[in-house]
Design an enzyme around this catalytic site. Structure first.
Site, PDB file in Angstrom:
ATOM      1  N   HIS A 143       0.823  -1.212   0.000  1.00 40.08           N
ATOM      2  CA  HIS A 143       0.000   0.000   0.000  1.00 40.08           C
ATOM      3  C   HIS A 143       0.858   1.264   0.000  1.00 40.08           C
ATOM      4  O   HIS A 143       0.405   2.333  -0.420  1.00 40.08           O
ATOM      5  CB  HIS A 143      -0.972  -0.012   1.191  1.00 40.08           C
ATOM      6  CG  HIS A 143      -0.336   0.300   2.505  1.00 40.08           C
ATOM      7  ND1 HIS A 143       0.132  -0.662   3.363  1.00 40.08           N
ATOM      8  CD2 HIS A 143      -0.093   1.491   3.120  1.00 40.08           C
ATOM      9  CE1 HIS A 143       0.632  -0.094   4.440  1.00 40.08           C
ATOM     10  NE2 HIS A 143       0.503   1.205   4.327  1.00 40.08           N
ATOM     11  N   TYR A 237      -1.802   6.979  15.628  1.00 41.20           N
ATOM     12  CA  TYR A 237      -2.740   5.847  15.574  1.00 41.20           C
ATOM     13  C   TYR A 237      -2.881   5.142  16.912  1.00 41.20           C
ATOM     14  O   TYR A 237      -3.956   4.613  17.233  1.00 41.20           O
ATOM     15  CB  TYR A 237      -2.400   4.891  14.425  1.00 41.20           C
ATOM     16  CG  TYR A 237      -1.364   3.818  14.671  1.00 41.20           C
ATOM     17  CD1 TYR A 237      -1.584   2.758  15.539  1.00 41.20           C
ATOM     18  CD2 TYR A 237      -0.166   3.826  13.949  1.00 41.20           C
ATOM     19  CE1 TYR A 237      -0.647   1.760  15.728  1.00 41.20           C
ATOM     20  CE2 TYR A 237       0.773   2.825  14.125  1.00 41.20           C
ATOM     21  CZ  TYR A 237       0.529   1.799  15.017  1.00 41.20           C
ATOM     22  OH  TYR A 237       1.469   0.812  15.197  1.00 41.20           O
ATOM     23  N   HIS A 298      -8.046  -9.593  17.382  1.00 37.59           N
ATOM     24  CA  HIS A 298      -9.172 -10.228  18.073  1.00 37.59           C
ATOM     25  C   HIS A 298      -9.668 -11.424  17.264  1.00 37.59           C
ATOM     26  O   HIS A 298      -9.802 -11.360  16.034  1.00 37.59           O
ATOM     27  CB  HIS A 298     -10.306  -9.212  18.248  1.00 37.59           C
ATOM     28  CG  HIS A 298     -11.370  -9.643  19.207  1.00 37.59           C
ATOM     29  ND1 HIS A 298     -12.342 -10.551  18.863  1.00 37.59           N
ATOM     30  CD2 HIS A 298     -11.615  -9.294  20.496  1.00 37.59           C
ATOM     31  CE1 HIS A 298     -13.155 -10.743  19.892  1.00 37.59           C
ATOM     32  NE2 HIS A 298     -12.733  -9.988  20.894  1.00 37.59           N
TER      33      HIS A 298
END
Length: 601
Positions: A143, A237, A298
């Site tokens: 990216h 972030y 998670h």
């Protein structure tokens, strides 16, 4: 959780003075408060390519697990650009000799603003899971490169070169600089001095960047720091993700920002920090680990990621999702909205039933079940498997080796079961405080209040996160003792014996109690040491005063000399009695080990 008042900074980038042509625009950010940005940055923000980030969630699918995690790459990118300006302002004001120009300010902030423009739908799900499956041969697409391509597309389609020229940017040099900041930062920053000199001798150069000369090497550590991972992208972030996830944030980015300073390290300029903020940097990496462990990795979030990836794969032939990354105009239109396009297809895309069913299951929460997890230690792996892992060029390749090994074990262990390996999705996760297998703080340099120019590495103490004492540091020798089987045995000796059968919460052990005792023993010994040193200093002053009096009164020399020798001997004995570092260490070892003889009640 860190309170909003603590999160918000008050930095305004005043180095670029407002003129009739440079009226700074104010943004109200929930993390940093009211912030000002240069008009050139605002021009970039107002382009369709940047506005696209409003529809790319920062944490991908995690809002389906944590409802508050709806923030996007848009506000994160603005926050990173703001912090980059604040860090440059601190360095410029404290060290004007660095010669940070207004062009440096603009270029670094532009790179900070545009560094995430190449993210696809649901952020890392697109480049980390979807693209490797549908285009396995395109191993080098990242990216970051897409961000550079999008930046060039944005310049071309919105006439930004004219705006950059208006603010006197050197297009050839500064555009290259912005590209380098987005792509890699200072990748060769870890080169040791000896290797650097050898490399210079053999090849004739050691500085590979084209946008700025080596005397501006520190600028490459602001947006994406490849030397130690301490950069403004992470500062924003971590705080922002914690805020929206409802997870406590364990560090203060403003404290790090204000203590930053450029020092020479192995012949090159690097950003260093005050020695007293070392705990804050540990807290930053610990916060990163906590975010990954509790939210970003998670188990339900991963299940949802896999299902959405499967839906994208099924819809790829119809919607040409993967091909859009090769055309920035089409990529501009590719956002998280692709989820709704598949879920509610138009008449021209009716053949999406299979992909649509998968997304309907996600919406209705009909998800595969999590079976279990196992923690693997590389020390216990077979030699041939270790050799295979060492041969792999990157993290993705190592994960494939682990997956193959686990699949083989399943096939061997399966006994008359209708389930096969294909019925399971195996997720291998490497987790650490930085790069796996490395301590990131090993590459962070510090300076002291008494010497602002000399950089050094902090002595390595192990950090333990204790529920009673908080984050505590222990000497490496104590850690060696803790890591022995004899001490690890205390993990299985309950502190209160069978009391946990009456009080369910009384499950703590002699292990953590012993570590806490060692920590408190060290603290007490340090307090006593400081008190002794204070008394010793008073005695020393009194002794020196008497010595001066002795020299002035030569007539009473013999009598005073005798008395002086006696006091000198007493002084020497008192000095020997002072608590030293070995005494403190012995006291801590004793405190650490005094429970080793405990047995089960």
């Amino acid at each position: 959780m860190v309170k909003q008042a603590m999160i918000k900074g008050q930095c305004q980038v005043s180095f670029i003075k407002p003129t009739p042509f440079t009226i700074l625009q104010i943004f109200n950010d929930p993390i940093h408060g009211h912030i000002e940005l240069h008009p050139l940055l605002v021009k970039i923000i107002d382009t369709p390519q940047f506005q696209r980030l409003r529809h790319i969630k920062q944490l991908g699918t995690k809002n389906l697990v944590y409802p508050g995690a709806t923030h996007t790459r848009f506000e994160h990118s603005i926050g990173v650009a703001y912090l980059a300006g604040c860090l440059l302002k601190t360095l410029h004001e404290n060290q004007p000799e660095l010669n940070i120009t207004k062009h440096d300010f603009l270029c670094v902030q532009i790179a900070a603003l545009c560094h995430d423009m190449g993210h696809g739908p649901f952020s890392h799900l697109f480049d980390g899971m979807f693209i490797p499956e549908v285009q396995p041969d395109d191993e080098h697409w990242e990216h970051e490169q897409a961000s550079v391509d999008m930046f060039h597309c944005m310049r071309k389609k919105n006439g930004l070169d004219k705006e950059m020229d208006r603010f006197r940017l050197n297009l050839d040099e500064d555009i290259k600089f912005i590209e380098e900041l987005i792509l890699k930062g200072q990748k060769d920053g870890k080169v040791k001095l000896v290797f650097k000199l050898l490399f210079q001798h053999l090849s004739g150069y050691s500085w590979s960047m084209k946008g700025r000369t080596e005397d501006k090497s520190f600028l490459y550590e602001i947006v994406a720091n490849k030397v130690n991972g301490v950069d403004v992208d992470k500062w924003d972030y971590l705080v922002r993700d914690c805020y929206y996830l409802g997870i406590p944030c364990g560090f203060d980015s403003q404290r790090l920002l204000k203590s930053a300073r450029v020092c020479n390290v192995n012949g090159r300029k690097h950003i260093c920090f005050r020695d007293k903020v070392a705990d804050n940097i540990y807290g930053m990496f610990h916060t990163r680990y906590t975010l990954h462990r509790e939210a970003l990795q998670h188990k339900i979030g991963y299940i949802i990621d896999v299902k959405i990836k499967d839906a994208f794969v099924l819809a790829n032939n119809q919607l040409k999702i993967s091909e859009k990354k090769d055309d920035m105009l089409k990529y501009t239109e590719l956002t998280d909205h692709i989820f709704d396009q598949i879920l509610h297809p138009s008449d021209s895309h009716r053949d999406l039933t299979a992909a649509q069913c998968i997304l309907e299951d996600i919406v209705e929460r009909k998800l595969p079940k999590f079976v279990g997890e196992a923690r693997l230690k590389e020390d216990g792996l077979r030699e041939e498997l270790k050799a295979r892992l060492e041969e792999q060029p990157d993290k993705a390749s190592r994960i494939k080796v682990y997956q193959e090994e686990l699949k083989n074990k399943w096939e061997k262990a399966r006994i008359d079961s209708p389930l096969t390996v294909g019925d399971f999705e195996i997720h291998v996760l490497e987790m650490g405080f930085g790069e796996v297998g490395n301590e990131p703080i090993d590459n962070v340099h510090f300076y002291s209040k008494n010497d602002l120019k000399t950089a050094f590495k902090m002595e390595k103490y192990q950090i333990f996160n204790d529920p009673i004492q908080g984050q505590i540091e222990l000497h490496p020798l104590l850690v060696k003792i803790i890591d022995t089987p004899q001490f690890q045995r205390l993990r299985h000796i309950k502190q209160l014996g069978g009391t946990y059968l009456v009080y369910p919460g009384a499950t703590h052990t002699r292990f953590e109690h012993s570590i806490g005792a060692a920590y408190l023993a060290g603290r007490l010994a340090e307090v006593l040491k400081e008190k002794q040193l204070k008394e010793f200093k008073n005695e020393q002053e009194e002794f020196e005063k008497k010595q001066d009096e002795f020299e002035e009164n030569i007539e009473e020399f013999e009598e005073k000399q005798k008395k002086f020798k006696k006091e000198k001997e007493e002084f020497r004995k008192n000095k020997i009695k002072l608590i030293n570092e070995k005494d403190i260490l012995c006291v801590q070892i004793a405190a650490l080990c005094y429970n080793l003889g405990q047995v089960h009640p």
